[in-house]
Write a protein that holds these residues in place. Structure first.
Motif, mmCIF file in Angstrom:
data_model
loop_
_atom_site.group_PDB
_atom_site.id
_atom_site.type_symbol
_atom_site.label_atom_id
_atom_site.label_comp_id
_atom_site.label_asym_id
_atom_site.label_seq_id
_atom_site.Cartn_x
_atom_site.Cartn_y
_atom_site.Cartn_z
ATOM 1 N N TYR A 254 -20.279 -91.730 -18.213
ATOM 2 C CA TYR A 254 -21.264 -91.917 -19.282
ATOM 3 C C TYR A 254 -20.589 -92.422 -20.555
ATOM 4 C CZ TYR A 254 -24.661 -89.494 -16.340
ATOM 5 O OH TYR A 254 -25.494 -89.152 -15.314
ATOM 6 N N THR A 255 -19.360 -91.979 -20.798
ATOM 7 C CA THR A 255 -18.641 -92.437 -21.986
ATOM 8 C C THR A 255 -18.389 -93.943 -21.922
ATOM 9 O OG1 THR A 255 -17.555 -90.289 -22.207
ATOM 10 C CG2 THR A 255 -16.555 -92.151 -23.369
ATOM 11 N N ARG A 256 -17.967 -94.403 -20.741
ATOM 12 C CA ARG A 256 -17.712 -95.837 -20.604
ATOM 13 C C ARG A 256 -19.004 -96.633 -20.728
ATOM 14 N NH1 ARG A 256 -18.071 -100.217 -18.136
ATOM 15 N NH2 ARG A 256 -19.646 -99.287 -16.821
ATOM 16 N N LYS A 257 -20.103 -96.103 -20.193
ATOM 17 C CA LYS A 257 -21.388 -96.798 -20.294
ATOM 18 C C LYS A 257 -21.845 -96.877 -21.746
ATOM 19 C CE LYS A 257 -24.761 -98.931 -18.246
ATOM 20 N NZ LYS A 257 -24.503 -100.189 -17.503
ATOM 21 N N LEU A 258 -21.660 -95.788 -22.489
ATOM 22 C CA LEU A 258 -22.028 -95.799 -23.900
ATOM 23 C C LEU A 258 -21.164 -96.814 -24.651
ATOM 24 C CD1 LEU A 258 -23.547 -94.650 -26.331
ATOM 25 C CD2 LEU A 258 -21.786 -92.855 -26.483
ATOM 26 N N THR A 259 -19.882 -96.822 -24.339
ATOM 27 C CA THR A 259 -18.983 -97.790 -24.975
ATOM 28 C C THR A 259 -19.428 -99.216 -24.665
ATOM 29 O OG1 THR A 259 -17.140 -96.244 -24.723
ATOM 30 C CG2 THR A 259 -16.583 -98.538 -25.164
#
Length: 770
Positions: A254-259
């Protein structure tokens, strides 16, 4: 009368009426909790937004730095010389057709489009591509080629004769970074509009409307995935795909998707749609080729179809766009049926959106996938690239060559390189098959332009694959009788000897280090008094050694150095018979002044280096002079034409009876090395055959290396040496038994070249009294 004080009211409330209360009600626990959470939520949110804002600010810096800096570390590209088609040179129709096909030209009914060719029974027409190199811009041109009497004739469409035509330089490889990525950078103007339309239609229909992320696309993907019970469709825009490829790893969190989402919004905020689509076209990953990742549609077009992106048809562009979804899954080289199915799916999307008519759609889905027929089994140019790296290492550091996508233009001749590579492998295999003791036979070959000294081809081994050991540069071996033409040049240049001069072929003894050295001729015979041209043509060791003793060994050593031998050596009597160790490349340099008749004395590899915008960074010139007149060099070369006529290279003369060329064979002691030099009007060729373990062989220069040259000359027909000689030299017919100029009617004569002033002063008419 006494007044009463006012009495306090004692009236009670009437029954049924409630008494009013002025005291405040205390907030409930729930109300207090909500207030607490709201208050501290705002405080904590404000505090949390600071690192979030700093994080976004940091991401913004990353986006801008990468996008406005050097987006890609692309290795420098190395290009061949343009292929020059010269009117009057030996050509046949089949060879020209093959050449055009190999360079990505399509054959159809006509040649009205750039990159297309057509043919009849006797002619070939081609619309040659434009190109840019270090010399500037070269316009495209439509030319008609015919082949009267095996010679090339070139005309314009209106019938006007043309001296020459050129096929654009070919990219032959990369320097230093070629094992990581392959990429060819395009500007927006160079991207076909049809490719942009197809990509957007298939991958991101809302590209021109969204700001980096598409809510409708995400919703559509969620619905499709939900209804199918599995992940069938992604919601990523082209901008998000670009961010994933350029900035992020492949992890799914999810962190990479938000980034990814934030960086996509930032990218759209800073840059135009045109900038983003251009970057995407250059960045997208499309295949793995060996150790190299294939990035960008331009590189994929060259790899799969061997032609520029703007020459692809709709079905070919659709194939490449279809591969975006799964580069490995839809690779047409590995899975042609799956790739065709995916291509047809893309075409169906275009039809559904009204971009293709039903008629065109039905036609395109029936087309087979036609990929390039180029062989990938061998790095044909690996040995030549070694030479390029060696030269550039003096002027450029490795990091620059590995990352800055410089364009390096060389003198490599595509046809010569291919012909040399095939000739070496084919003849070595034939020799190994004939004699099992020759298993493991190795080879090297260096081809230079006879006139200007540019290196046209390099072969460093006889194997099917590039090994990294380049014997053309690294095999330093005794050169045998190849040392003799420079020795005879010393005699000619002295003015005391001519090719007609005679020398005794007799035994000599030398005390070398306390030991007696007494050489022999190869045939173990003595031949008495012989002319110099006979001694060299038939490679008589003893006559040559006698001449060397008369000239002086130091003088011969200086001649070798003057001709370009830079490797240290000690001049001994044995050196005059080939005890001089050089690499094939060094031998090519030694012969270049003789081959060019004084026009070039150094070898050239790289012509120029430019940047991505075709701005010239460095131009290379190979200068050099030798202390010999053009006349002396020309007379020496003319004498070498006797080697195929009467000497050790007669086998090649039988194969090419109408070709005038100079030659020299070489065989070292114990037959450990087989050498051949062939000099035609076009090329100077040096061939070496030997074993890496330096064991004796069953071949000589005549029966080994000469066969490679014959194979090469068959595959690449060449012109004869020019009949004219430079100023100061002239050719005469001379009586064999008397130093007189012979009349045409004379029988016992030989044609020889002389430095003017050294020819016979008397002549004979060959009229005899009855």
């Amino acid at each position: 009368m006494t007044k009463k004080s006012p009495a306090k009211s004692t009236r009670k409330s009437s029954p049924g009426r409630k008494r009013s209360v002025s005291r405040k009600r205390r907030p409930s626990f729930l109300s207090r909790s909500i207030r607490f959470v709201f208050k501290w939520g705002i405080i904590l949110g404000l505090l949390a937004s600071i690192p979030f804002a700093l994080w976004v600010w940091w991401l913004n810096g990353q986006v801008v730095a990468r996008f406005e800096g050097q987006k890609w570390q692309v290795p420098s590209e190395v290009y061949s010389a343009p292929i020059t088609l010269q009117s009057g040179s030996p050509w046949n129709k089949t060879d020209l057709e093959t050449l055009l096909k190999d360079n990505g030209y399509r054959f159809g009914r006509n040649s009205q489009k750039v990159g297309w060719a057509a043919r009849s029974n006797t002619k070939v027409s081609a619309y040659l591509r434009s190109y840019v190199d270090h010399l500037g811009y070269h316009e495209s041109a439509r030319r008609i080629f015919s082949f009267p009497n095996g010679k090339l004739a070139i005309h314009t469409l209106s019938g006007e004769a043309v001296d020459q035509a050129q096929i654009e330089p070919q990219r032959i490889g990369f320097l230093y970074g070629g094992n990581t990525e392959r990429r060819q950078i395009l500007t927006f103007e160079q991207i076909p509009v049809s490719l942009i339309d197809i990509l957007i239609a298939v991958e991101d229909q809302d590209f021109y409307q969204h700001w980096g992320i598409s809510l409708s696309g995400i919703a559509r993907a969620v619905w499709v995935n939900f209804t199918h019970g599995s992940r069938r469709q992604g919601g990523s825009t082209l901008t998000q795909q670009l961010v994933k490829n350029m900035y992020l790893s492949s992890e799914r969190t999810y962190t990479r998707k938000l980034t990814e989402v934030i960086m996509s919004l930032l990218l759209e905020y800073h840059y135009s749609k045109q900038d983003i689509i251009t970057a995407y076209m250059n960045e997208v990953y499309l295949a793995q080729v060996g150790n190299s990742g294939l990035h960008g549609f331009a590189a994929a077009s060259q790899h799969f179809f061997a032609r520029p992106l703007n020459e692809l048809n709709i079905d070919e562009l659709s194939l490449l766009v279809g591969m975006v979804k799964g580069p490995s899954l839809y690779n047409p080289q590995r899975s042609p049926e799956r790739a065709m199915s995916r291509r047809n799916t893309v075409l169906a999307v275009l039809k559904a959106q009204g971009r293709l008519t039903d008629k065109d759609y039905q036609l395109l889905i029936k087309r087979p996938i036609r990929l390039s027929e180029k062989q990938k089994s061998r790095s044909v140019y690996g040995d030549y690239l070694d030479l390029v790296s060696l030269q550039l290492s003096r002027d450029f550091d490795e990091d620059t060559l590995a990352t800055e996508n410089l364009r390096i233009y060389t003198g490599l001749d595509i046809r010569a390189q291919q012909a040399a590579s095939i000739a070496v492998r084919r003849q070595v295999k034939a020799l190994e098959k004939r004699d099992k003791k020759l298993q493991g036979l190795q080879a090297a070959m260096v081809i230079t332009d006879r006139g200007n000294g540019q290196v046209r081809a390099v072969v460093g081994s006889s194997g099917d694959h590039y090994t990294g050991f380049n014997r053309a540069l690294g095999a330093v071996r005794p050169i045998g009788s190849l040392v003799k033409p420079p020795l005879y040049l010393s005699a000619i240049a002295s003015g005391k000897y001519t090719w007609w001069s005679k020398i005794e072929d007799k035994r000599l003894r030398f005390n070398v280090g306390g030991e007696v050295w007494q050489p022999e001729n190869y045939d173990r015979k003595l031949h008495g008094e012989v002319h110099l041209y006979e001694a060299m043509a038939k490679s008589y060791n003893l006559a040559t050694l006698n001449l060397a003793t008369q000239l002086g060994f130091d003088r011969i050593g200086q001649t070798l150095r003057d001709l370009g031998v830079k490797r240290p050596f000690t001049m001994r009597p044995s050196t005059t018979l080939g005890a001089l160790e050089l690499s094939p490349f060094e031998v090519a340099r030694l012969y270049q002044p003789i081959a060019s008749q004084g026009r070039s004395s150094e070898l050239g590899v790289v012509l120029a280096v430019t940047d991505q915008q075709d701005r010239l960074i460095k131009r290379f010139t190979h200068k050099g002079n030798v202390p010999f007149t053009d006349a002396a060099l020309a007379v020496t070369l003319d004498g070498m034409t006797k080697v195929p006529e009467i000497g050790t290279a007669r086998a090649s003369k039988r194969e090419f009876p109408n070709l005038t060329y100079g030659a020299k064979t070489g065989t070292t002691n114990g037959q450990k090395d087989s050498w051949f030099v062939g000099i035609t009007g076009d090329y100077s060729s040096v061939i070496w055959l030997g074993d890496d373990d330096n064991v004796p062989l069953s071949i000589t220069g005549s029966s080994g290396a000469q066969k490679v040259w014959m194979d090469f000359a068959k595959a690449l027909p060449q012109r004869s040496l020019p009949s004219s000689l430079p100023d100061g030299a002239f050719r005469y017919s001379i009586l064999k038994d008397k130093f007189e100029i012979a009349a045409p009617r004379c029988d016992n004569k030989v044609e020889l070249a002389f430095i003017v002033g050294t020819q016979p002063q008397e002549s004979t008419s060959c009229l005899w009294p009855f």
